[in-house]
Design a protein around this motif. Structure first.
Motif, short mmCIF file in Angstrom:
data_model
loop_
_atom_site.label_atom_id
_atom_site.label_comp_id
_atom_site.label_asym_id
_atom_site.label_seq_id
_atom_site.Cartn_x
_atom_site.Cartn_y
_atom_site.Cartn_z
N MET A 39 41.00 -117.52 50.38
CA MET A 39 39.68 -117.87 50.88
C MET A 39 39.50 -117.38 52.32
O MET A 39 38.44 -116.91 52.67
CB MET A 39 39.52 -119.40 50.79
CG MET A 39 38.16 -119.90 51.21
SD MET A 39 36.91 -119.79 49.92
CE MET A 39 35.83 -118.59 50.54
N ALA A 40 40.54 -117.50 53.13
CA ALA A 40 40.44 -117.04 54.52
C ALA A 40 40.12 -115.55 54.58
O ALA A 40 39.32 -115.11 55.41
CB ALA A 40 41.72 -117.35 55.29
N GLU A 41 40.71 -114.79 53.66
CA GLU A 41 40.45 -113.35 53.64
C GLU A 41 38.99 -113.08 53.26
O GLU A 41 38.35 -112.20 53.83
CB GLU A 41 41.39 -112.67 52.65
CG GLU A 41 41.32 -111.16 52.71
CD GLU A 41 42.38 -110.50 51.86
OE1 GLU A 41 42.00 -109.62 51.07
OE2 GLU A 41 43.56 -110.87 51.98
N GLN A 42 38.46 -113.86 52.31
CA GLN A 42 37.06 -113.70 51.92
C GLN A 42 36.14 -114.02 53.09
O GLN A 42 35.13 -113.35 53.30
CB GLN A 42 36.73 -114.60 50.73
CG GLN A 42 37.34 -114.12 49.43
CD GLN A 42 37.06 -115.09 48.31
OE1 GLN A 42 37.45 -116.25 48.35
NE2 GLN A 42 36.37 -114.60 47.29
N LEU A 43 36.49 -115.05 53.86
CA LEU A 43 35.65 -115.41 55.00
C LEU A 43 35.76 -114.37 56.11
O LEU A 43 34.79 -114.11 56.82
CB LEU A 43 36.02 -116.80 55.53
CG LEU A 43 35.74 -117.96 54.57
CD1 LEU A 43 36.00 -119.29 55.27
CD2 LEU A 43 34.34 -117.91 54.01
N THR A 44 36.93 -113.76 56.24
CA THR A 44 37.08 -112.67 57.20
C THR A 44 36.16 -111.52 56.81
O THR A 44 35.53 -110.90 57.66
CB THR A 44 38.55 -112.19 57.26
OG1 THR A 44 39.38 -113.29 57.63
CG2 THR A 44 38.73 -111.06 58.27
N ASP A 45 36.07 -111.27 55.51
CA ASP A 45 35.19 -110.20 55.01
C ASP A 45 33.72 -110.49 55.30
O ASP A 45 32.93 -109.57 55.41
CB ASP A 45 35.40 -109.99 53.51
CG ASP A 45 36.74 -109.36 53.18
OD1 ASP A 45 37.37 -108.78 54.10
OD2 ASP A 45 37.16 -109.44 52.02
N VAL A 46 33.35 -111.77 55.43
CA VAL A 46 31.96 -112.13 55.75
C VAL A 46 31.58 -111.51 57.09
O VAL A 46 30.47 -111.00 57.26
CB VAL A 46 31.77 -113.67 55.78
CG1 VAL A 46 30.44 -114.05 56.40
CG2 VAL A 46 31.88 -114.23 54.37
N ILE A 47 32.51 -111.52 58.05
CA ILE A 47 32.22 -110.94 59.38
C ILE A 47 31.87 -109.46 59.22
O ILE A 47 30.89 -108.98 59.78
CB ILE A 47 33.43 -111.12 60.33
CG1 ILE A 47 33.68 -112.60 60.58
CG2 ILE A 47 33.18 -110.38 61.65
CD1 ILE A 47 34.97 -112.89 61.35
N THR A 48 32.67 -108.76 58.43
CA THR A 48 32.45 -107.33 58.22
C THR A 48 31.23 -107.06 57.35
O THR A 48 30.35 -106.29 57.72
CB THR A 48 33.69 -106.70 57.55
OG1 THR A 48 34.84 -107.01 58.34
CG2 THR A 48 33.56 -105.20 57.43
N ASN A 49 31.17 -107.73 56.19
CA ASN A 49 30.09 -107.47 55.22
C ASN A 49 28.71 -107.85 55.75
O ASN A 49 27.73 -107.19 55.45
CB ASN A 49 30.36 -108.19 53.91
CG ASN A 49 31.61 -107.68 53.21
OD1 ASN A 49 32.07 -106.59 53.48
ND2 ASN A 49 32.17 -108.49 52.34
N ASP A 50 28.65 -108.94 56.52
CA ASP A 50 27.35 -109.37 57.07
C ASP A 50 27.07 -108.70 58.42
O ASP A 50 26.09 -109.00 59.06
CB ASP A 50 27.32 -110.90 57.23
CG ASP A 50 27.32 -111.63 55.90
OD1 ASP A 50 27.47 -110.97 54.85
OD2 ASP A 50 27.17 -112.86 55.91
N GLN A 51 27.98 -107.83 58.84
CA GLN A 51 27.86 -107.08 60.10
C GLN A 51 27.62 -108.01 61.28
O GLN A 51 26.72 -107.78 62.11
CB GLN A 51 26.76 -106.02 59.98
CG GLN A 51 27.05 -105.00 58.91
CD GLN A 51 25.97 -103.94 58.76
OE1 GLN A 51 24.86 -104.09 59.26
NE2 GLN A 51 26.30 -102.86 58.10
N LEU A 52 28.45 -109.06 61.36
CA LEU A 52 28.33 -110.01 62.47
C LEU A 52 29.04 -109.45 63.69
O LEU A 52 30.14 -108.91 63.59
CB LEU A 52 28.97 -111.35 62.07
CG LEU A 52 28.34 -112.05 60.86
CD1 LEU A 52 29.11 -113.32 60.54
CD2 LEU A 52 26.88 -112.36 61.12
N ALA A 53 28.40 -109.56 64.82
CA ALA A 53 28.97 -109.07 66.08
C ALA A 53 29.64 -110.23 66.79
O ALA A 53 29.43 -111.41 66.47
CB ALA A 53 27.86 -108.50 66.95
N VAL A 54 30.45 -109.91 67.79
CA VAL A 54 31.06 -110.95 68.62
C VAL A 54 29.93 -111.76 69.25
O VAL A 54 28.95 -111.21 69.76
CB VAL A 54 31.96 -110.32 69.70
CG1 VAL A 54 32.43 -111.36 70.69
CG2 VAL A 54 33.15 -109.62 69.05
#
Length: 73
Positions: free
Chosen positions: A1-16
Motif C-alpha cells: 500500500m505504501a508503494e501505491q501511495l508513493t505512486d500517487v505523488i508521481t501519477n497525480d503530478q504532486l509537487a513539493v
C-alpha cells in the motif's frame, strides 16, 4: 500500500508543498480500510515524503520519490 501511495505523488503530478489526498479519498480510491491507509501514510511520513497528518490540516508532499528512470538516448 505504501508503494501505491508513493505512486500517487508521481501519477497525480504532486509537487513539493502540494496537499496530499485525504485518508477518506485514498480509502475510496484504493478500496481499502482506513487503518491500512493510515499505516501506509505513516511509512511515507517516516521516509520523509509526507508531512505529519494533523486534525483539520492536510498532509503535504515534503519530497518527491526517487525513481529509476530509463535513460533516453
Amino acid at each position: 500500500m505504501a508503494e501505491q501511495l508513493t505512486d500517487v505523488i508521481t501519477n497525480d503530478q504532486l509537487a513539493v508543498g502540494a496537499a496530499f489526498p485525504s485518508t477518506s479519498k485514498l480509502c475510496a480510491r484504493f478500496g481499502v480500510s482506513r487503518p491500512t491507509v493510515a499505516k501506509a501514510l505513516d511509512k511515507l511520513q517516516a521516509a520523509g515524503l509526507l508531512s505529519e497528518g494533523k486534525q483539520g490540516k492536510p498532509r503535504t508532499v515534503l519530497s518527491l520519490p526517487k525513481r529509476k528512470e530509463s535513460a533516453n538516448t
